[in-house]
Scaffold this motif. Structure first.
Motif, short mmCIF file in Angstrom:
data_model
loop_
_atom_site.label_atom_id
_atom_site.label_comp_id
_atom_site.label_asym_id
_atom_site.label_seq_id
_atom_site.Cartn_x
_atom_site.Cartn_y
_atom_site.Cartn_z
N LEU A 42 10.80 35.63 -35.02
CA LEU A 42 11.03 34.49 -34.13
C LEU A 42 9.84 34.27 -33.19
O LEU A 42 9.47 33.13 -32.91
CB LEU A 42 12.32 34.70 -33.32
N ILE A 43 9.26 35.36 -32.72
CA ILE A 43 8.07 35.27 -31.85
C ILE A 43 6.92 34.61 -32.61
O ILE A 43 6.22 33.74 -32.08
CB ILE A 43 7.67 36.67 -31.33
N GLN A 44 6.73 35.02 -33.86
CA GLN A 44 5.65 34.43 -34.66
C GLN A 44 5.90 32.94 -34.92
O GLN A 44 4.96 32.14 -34.90
CB GLN A 44 5.47 35.20 -35.96
N ILE A 45 7.14 32.57 -35.14
CA ILE A 45 7.47 31.15 -35.34
C ILE A 45 7.19 30.36 -34.06
O ILE A 45 6.61 29.27 -34.10
CB ILE A 45 8.94 30.98 -35.80
N ALA A 46 7.58 30.91 -32.91
CA ALA A 46 7.30 30.24 -31.63
C ALA A 46 5.79 30.10 -31.43
O ALA A 46 5.31 29.03 -31.04
CB ALA A 46 7.93 31.02 -30.48
N ALA A 47 5.05 31.16 -31.71
CA ALA A 47 3.59 31.10 -31.57
C ALA A 47 2.99 30.09 -32.54
O ALA A 47 2.04 29.37 -32.19
CB ALA A 47 2.98 32.49 -31.79
N ALA A 48 3.55 30.01 -33.75
CA ALA A 48 3.06 29.03 -34.72
C ALA A 48 3.19 27.61 -34.17
O ALA A 48 2.24 26.82 -34.23
CB ALA A 48 3.85 29.17 -36.04
N PHE A 49 4.36 27.29 -33.62
CA PHE A 49 4.55 25.94 -33.11
C PHE A 49 3.76 25.69 -31.83
O PHE A 49 3.39 24.55 -31.55
CB PHE A 49 6.05 25.61 -33.00
N HIS A 50 3.44 26.74 -31.10
CA HIS A 50 2.52 26.60 -29.97
C HIS A 50 1.15 26.17 -30.50
O HIS A 50 0.53 25.25 -29.98
CB HIS A 50 2.44 27.91 -29.18
N HIS A 51 0.69 26.84 -31.56
CA HIS A 51 -0.59 26.47 -32.18
C HIS A 51 -0.55 25.05 -32.73
O HIS A 51 -1.52 24.30 -32.62
CB HIS A 51 -0.96 27.46 -33.29
N HIS A 52 0.57 24.70 -33.33
CA HIS A 52 0.73 23.34 -33.87
C HIS A 52 0.54 22.31 -32.75
O HIS A 52 -0.17 21.32 -32.93
CB HIS A 52 2.11 23.18 -34.51
N GLY A 53 1.15 22.55 -31.61
CA GLY A 53 1.04 21.64 -30.48
C GLY A 53 -0.37 21.53 -29.93
O GLY A 53 -0.73 20.51 -29.33
N ARG A 54 -1.17 22.56 -30.15
CA ARG A 54 -2.55 22.56 -29.67
C ARG A 54 -3.53 22.10 -30.74
O ARG A 54 -4.74 22.11 -30.52
CB ARG A 54 -2.92 23.95 -29.16
N LEU A 71 11.55 36.78 -41.50
CA LEU A 71 12.93 36.29 -41.38
C LEU A 71 13.65 36.18 -42.72
O LEU A 71 14.87 36.33 -42.77
CB LEU A 71 12.95 34.93 -40.68
N GLU A 72 12.93 35.91 -43.80
CA GLU A 72 13.56 35.65 -45.09
C GLU A 72 14.51 36.75 -45.58
O GLU A 72 15.57 36.45 -46.11
CB GLU A 72 12.50 35.34 -46.15
N PRO A 73 14.19 38.03 -45.40
CA PRO A 73 15.09 39.06 -45.91
C PRO A 73 16.45 39.14 -45.22
O PRO A 73 17.37 39.78 -45.73
CB PRO A 73 14.32 40.36 -45.68
N PHE A 74 16.62 38.50 -44.09
CA PHE A 74 17.84 38.68 -43.31
C PHE A 74 19.04 37.87 -43.81
O PHE A 74 20.16 38.12 -43.40
CB PHE A 74 17.59 38.36 -41.83
N GLY A 75 18.83 36.91 -44.66
CA GLY A 75 19.96 36.13 -45.15
C GLY A 75 20.37 35.02 -44.21
O GLY A 75 19.56 34.49 -43.45
N ALA A 76 21.65 34.66 -44.22
CA ALA A 76 22.14 33.47 -43.53
C ALA A 76 22.24 33.62 -42.02
O ALA A 76 22.06 32.65 -41.28
CB ALA A 76 23.49 33.06 -44.09
N GLU A 77 22.53 34.82 -41.53
CA GLU A 77 22.75 35.01 -40.10
C GLU A 77 22.42 36.44 -39.70
O GLU A 77 22.68 37.39 -40.46
CB GLU A 77 24.21 34.73 -39.75
#
Length: 120
Positions: A42-54, A71-77
């Motif tokens: 989740l941290i990496q996804i947040a950082a990714a979208f921070h980079h996207h915004g910049r 995140l992919e190995p975790f399944g639905a929830e």
């Protein structure tokens, strides 16, 4: 679920990605096992979208892929996070990047929580 985790999700959904990264990182530092891996994703996804915004396309792409891989190995929830909904949204972004689409970008992702703990 601790307040700092919920605050990180709220900040992410408010498109305050740097602040979301910071809030989630504070929880990640104390976590272990699968929870630590989920939070790191989740941290990496947040950082990714921070980079996207910049406008940092390379940073966005790299962190989006790394976060999705965690995140992919975790399944639905997991940890009340609706990962199936999040991953659907992130797949749209990955597809958009892969095809260098001239179409408008997908909507910015939202992290949904299951149960009654949802906020934002």
């Amino acid at each position: 679920m601790e307040q700092q985790f919920l605050e990180g999700i709220h900040l992410f959904n408010a498109q305050r990605y740097f602040e979301a990264h910071e809030a989630l990182e504070a929880v990640w530092l104390k976590a272990s096992g699968d929870r630590k891996t989920l939070l790191h994703g989740l941290i990496q996804i947040a950082a990714a979208f921070h980079h996207h915004g910049r406008g940092n396309r390379a940073g966005f792409r790299s962190l989006l892929e790394k976060g999705c891989a965690k995140l992919e190995p975790f399944g639905a929830e997991f940890e009340s996070v609706d990962l199936s909904a999040l991953m659907r949204q992130l797949r749209q972004w990955r597809k958009h990047l892969l095809h260098e689409s001239s179409l408008p970008a997908p909507r910015l992702p939202q992290i949904k929580l299951t149960g009654t703990s949802q906020r934002g």
